[in-house]
Design an enzyme around this catalytic site. Structure first.
Site, PDB file in Angstrom:
ATOM      1  N   LYS A  34       0.898  -1.337   0.035  1.00  8.23           N
ATOM      2  CA  LYS A  34       0.117   0.025  -0.008  1.00  8.23           C
ATOM      3  C   LYS A  34       1.037   1.545   0.126  1.00  8.23           C
ATOM      4  O   LYS A  34       0.485   2.833  -0.772  1.00  8.23           O
ATOM      5  CB  LYS A  34      -0.651  -0.178   1.049  1.00  8.23           C
ATOM      6  CG  LYS A  34      -1.278   1.555   1.201  1.00  8.23           C
ATOM      7  CD  LYS A  34      -2.343   1.148   2.453  1.00  8.23           C
ATOM      8  CE  LYS A  34      -2.077   1.475   4.064  1.00  8.23           C
ATOM      9  NZ  LYS A  34      -1.427   3.039   3.550  1.00  8.23           N
ATOM     10  N   ASN A  35       2.039   1.766   1.102  1.00 10.92           N
ATOM     11  CA  ASN A  35       2.426   2.122   1.185  1.00 10.92           C
ATOM     12  C   ASN A  35       3.461   2.983  -0.138  1.00 10.92           C
ATOM     13  O   ASN A  35       3.572   3.847  -0.719  1.00 10.92           O
ATOM     14  CB  ASN A  35       3.497   2.358   2.089  1.00 10.92           C
ATOM     15  CG  ASN A  35       2.785   2.736   3.402  1.00 10.92           C
ATOM     16  OD1 ASN A  35       1.252   2.799   3.197  1.00 10.92           O
ATOM     17  ND2 ASN A  35       3.209   2.296   4.598  1.00 10.92           N
TER      18      ASN A  35
ATOM     19  N   CYS B 187      -5.527   8.183   9.166  1.00  4.88           N
ATOM     20  CA  CYS B 187      -5.326   7.866  10.892  1.00  4.88           C
ATOM     21  C   CYS B 187      -5.240   8.876  11.393  1.00  4.88           C
ATOM     22  O   CYS B 187      -4.587   9.378  11.404  1.00  4.88           O
ATOM     23  CB  CYS B 187      -4.877   6.732  10.840  1.00  4.88           C
ATOM     24  SG  CYS B 187      -5.282   4.648   9.953  1.00  4.88           S
TER      25      CYS B 187
ATOM     26  N   ARG C  59       1.455  14.653  12.486  1.00  3.89           N
ATOM     27  CA  ARG C  59       2.078  14.116  10.975  1.00  3.89           C
ATOM     28  C   ARG C  59       1.770  15.952  10.226  1.00  3.89           C
ATOM     29  O   ARG C  59       1.354  15.488   9.141  1.00  3.89           O
ATOM     30  CB  ARG C  59       0.782  13.271   9.937  1.00  3.89           C
ATOM     31  CG  ARG C  59       1.157  11.931  10.708  1.00  3.89           C
ATOM     32  CD  ARG C  59       0.479  10.991   9.809  1.00  3.89           C
ATOM     33  NE  ARG C  59      -0.428  10.653   9.858  1.00  3.89           N
ATOM     34  CZ  ARG C  59      -0.673   9.547   9.115  1.00  3.89           C
ATOM     35  NH1 ARG C  59      -0.039   8.684   9.001  1.00  3.89           N
ATOM     36  NH2 ARG C  59      -1.997   9.343   8.679  1.00  3.89           N
ATOM     37  N   PRO C  60       2.602  16.516  10.578  1.00  2.00           N
ATOM     38  CA  PRO C  60       2.425  18.091   9.467  1.00  2.00           C
ATOM     39  C   PRO C  60       2.927  18.015   7.854  1.00  2.00           C
ATOM     40  O   PRO C  60       3.748  16.796   8.005  1.00  2.00           O
ATOM     41  CB  PRO C  60       3.273  18.654  10.945  1.00  2.00           C
ATOM     42  CG  PRO C  60       3.979  17.911  11.329  1.00  2.00           C
ATOM     43  CD  PRO C  60       3.620  17.061  11.196  1.00  2.00           C
TER      44      PRO C  60
ATOM     45  N   ASP D 173       4.974  20.664   6.727  1.00  2.00           N
ATOM     46  CA  ASP D 173       5.438  21.128   6.329  1.00  2.00           C
ATOM     47  C   ASP D 173       7.031  20.873   5.919  1.00  2.00           C
ATOM     48  O   ASP D 173       7.402  21.864   5.102  1.00  2.00           O
ATOM     49  CB  ASP D 173       6.291  21.745   8.021  1.00  2.00           C
ATOM     50  CG  ASP D 173       5.243  22.829   9.031  1.00  2.00           C
ATOM     51  OD1 ASP D 173       3.772  22.963   8.823  1.00  2.00           O
ATOM     52  OD2 ASP D 173       5.331  22.664  10.252  1.00  2.00           O
TER      53      ASP D 173
ATOM     54  N   ASP E 140       4.524   0.820  12.140  1.00  2.00           N
ATOM     55  CA  ASP E 140       3.974   0.792  11.986  1.00  2.00           C
ATOM     56  C   ASP E 140       3.306  -0.434  11.919  1.00  2.00           C
ATOM     57  O   ASP E 140       2.687  -1.700  11.474  1.00  2.00           O
ATOM     58  CB  ASP E 140       3.197   0.532  10.249  1.00  2.00           C
ATOM     59  CG  ASP E 140       3.086   1.867   8.981  1.00  2.00           C
ATOM     60  OD1 ASP E 140       2.522   3.252  10.181  1.00  2.00           O
ATOM     61  OD2 ASP E 140       3.340   1.888   8.066  1.00  2.00           O
TER      62      ASP E 140
ATOM     63  N   VAL F 283       8.174   7.979  17.024  1.00  2.00           N
ATOM     64  CA  VAL F 283       7.302   8.827  15.579  1.00  2.00           C
ATOM     65  C   VAL F 283       5.915   9.358  15.306  1.00  2.00           C
ATOM     66  O   VAL F 283       5.435  10.464  15.745  1.00  2.00           O
ATOM     67  CB  VAL F 283       7.114   7.652  14.426  1.00  2.00           C
ATOM     68  CG1 VAL F 283       6.595   8.328  13.194  1.00  2.00           C
ATOM     69  CG2 VAL F 283       8.481   6.645  14.103  1.00  2.00           C
TER      70      VAL F 283
ATOM     71  N   ARG G 208      -8.650  -0.610   4.951  1.00  3.86           N
ATOM     72  CA  ARG G 208      -7.449   0.341   4.223  1.00  3.86           C
ATOM     73  C   ARG G 208      -6.470  -0.034   3.696  1.00  3.86           C
ATOM     74  O   ARG G 208      -5.805   0.861   3.021  1.00  3.86           O
ATOM     75  CB  ARG G 208      -7.229   1.546   5.054  1.00  3.86           C
ATOM     76  CG  ARG G 208      -8.773   2.115   5.217  1.00  3.86           C
ATOM     77  CD  ARG G 208      -8.477   3.340   6.516  1.00  3.86           C
ATOM     78  NE  ARG G 208      -6.762   4.096   5.550  1.00  3.86           N
ATOM     79  CZ  ARG G 208      -6.209   5.052   5.860  1.00  3.86           C
ATOM     80  NH1 ARG G 208      -6.141   4.793   8.087  1.00  3.86           N
ATOM     81  NH2 ARG G 208      -5.365   4.961   6.068  1.00  3.86           N
TER      82      ARG G 208
END
Length: 430
Positions: A24-25, A118, A123-124, A126, A310, A332, A402
């Site tokens: 998926k990733n 999620c 999880r910015p 920037d 994960d 993380v 997902r």
């Protein structure tokens, strides 16, 4: 949500063979890379997941033609013209931000509603914004959307020094840099295998990229569209890791195909320390037998090659039945302990102190009714339920869907008795 659930009859060993699906990733950014080409790209072994279907809808909204044939995904971007993504397409998919870089590179303009996904932390974005601005983009950021434009001179290659090795940030900037003039250097780049897989796909599309697999990527921009790709996505290392952990809990034995040793080095070492018996049959086939008396350990998550965040929730399920006291330091995501409530309901003894979880191992977990609040939390509860005695009901199955392709079918093939209850409107068309 109560109608979108999974029931699992636990307390049995898992035996047999499981085949890991495409990543998926890695698959989602490779789908985004199709925007950079004119013509039909083909992604082989594309996993049939909610996230993949949602990204396919994004490409269709932009004007692409997307066709699924079994596990082959065809994407024709020849007549793609739209450059805007509404909130209805981005609010449930964090990876929607990956359309920003290639849209900007191809059309010089993009407007994307802020992404969702999620609820595991801030999880910015920037790093995405700062990097694109250094490449020359003019960006307007509101509470609802990102709008970016490229000046007439186009994007310009430069040196991008990332503060953190963000995976999606590295991927997005790579995709944008493909059409920047000159050479772009990304320093402190993420080194995850999924980033490497995207690099390999872009190279097949005509890109020159140096430093693949290192923290210093060098992308030589092109002033013409890239070639369409015909590419086989890598196997999903997080799915592979999840089944490795399940094997350490209940494998007798469990053989995992498509689980690459080189991607699981730290996890394999961790599971052997816990007491699991692991045999590397080939570079992509691993057999694992459960730890009869699993030992407590201390672990810390971090960017690759460290232990993946994960896989932390799944490891917590294993450590919940280990002998002694284990500690998990999550570095993380600040909200990566959403699964704790479900494990507590199943009899685990876990104490949270900031970003550290202290786990006092119990002899066994007990069946309960629990709720999956995000993708990996759901995976943690699934493997905990397989180990627990009795029938566990897991609500929030849509989160698990997902990221795990045909999970229930794979579980049934290794001896897990499970049933789903799902509303027709929860089923997404391919």
């Amino acid at each position: 949500m109560a109608h979108n659930l999974l029931s699992i009859e636990g307390g049995r060993d898992v035996v047999g063979d499981v085949y890991i699906s495409g990543s998926k990733n890695a698959g989602l950014p490779i789908m985004a890379a199709s925007i950079l080409a004119l013509g039909e790209s083909t992604l082989q072994k594309a996993p049939v997941l909610t996230d993949s279907k949602n990204f396919a809808n994004i490409l269709r909204h932009l004007g692409g033609i997307v066709i699924w044939r079994s596990n082959s995904l065809r994407i024709d971007t020849t007549h793609m013209e739209n450059r805007e993504l509404p909130a209805s397409l981005t609010r449930t998919l964090r990876a929607s931000i990956l359309a920003l870089g290639p849209l900007l590179a191809r059309f010089g303009h993009a407007r994307i509603s802020l992404p969702g996904g999620c609820t595991i932390g801030k999880r910015p974005i920037d790093e995405h914004i700062n990097g694109l601005e250094k490449l020359g983009a003019c960006i307007t950021l509101t509470q609802r959307a990102i709008e970016a434009r490229v000046p007439r001179t186009g994007l310009q290659g430069t040196i991008l020094q990332l503060r953190t090795p963000t995976v999606t940030g590295t991927m997005n900037l790579m995709l944008a840099a493909c059409r920047a003039r000159g050479v772009t250097h990304i320093r402190n780049a993420a080194r995850e295998p999924e980033v490497v897989d995207l690099c390999h796909c872009l190279i097949t599309m005509g890109m020159a990229i140096q430093g693949v697999g290192t923290e210093h990527l060098e992308i030589h921009g092109r002033d013409i569209p890239l070639r369409p790709y015909n590419y086989r996505v890598m196997d999903d290392r997080i799915e592979g890791g999840t089944f490795l952990i399940l094997g350490a809990m209940a494998g007798n034995p469990l053989r995992i195909h498509g689980c690459r040793e080189e991607h699981q080095t730290v996890l394999i070492e961790t599971l052997r320390t816990v007491g699991a018996h692991i045999t590397i049959e080939t570079p992509a086939v691993i057999t694992i037998i459960k730890a009869v008396s699993p030992k407590a350990i201390d672990i810390t998550t971090g960017p690759y090659p460290a232990l993946s965040t994960d896989l932390q929730p799944q490891l917590m399920a294993l450590l919940s039945i280990s002998q002694g006291v284990s500690r998990i330091h999550e570095t993380v995501f600040e909200q990566r302990f959403n699964h704790v409530a479900g494990l507590l309901a199943m009899g685990a003894k876990i104490q949270l102190v900031g970003q550290i979880a202290i786990i006092h191992g119990v002899e066994r977990l007990a069946a309960s009714t629990v709720v999956a609040t995000d993708l990996r939390a759901g995976a943690s509860l699934v493997i905990a339920a397989i180990s627990a005695v009795g029938v566990t009901i897991i609500q929030g199955l849509e989160h698990v869907n997902r990221g795990y392709d045909r999970l229930q079918d794979k579980l049934s093939r290794i001896g897990v008795v499970s049933e789903t209850s799902i509303r027709p409107q929860d089923q997404l068309p391919i």
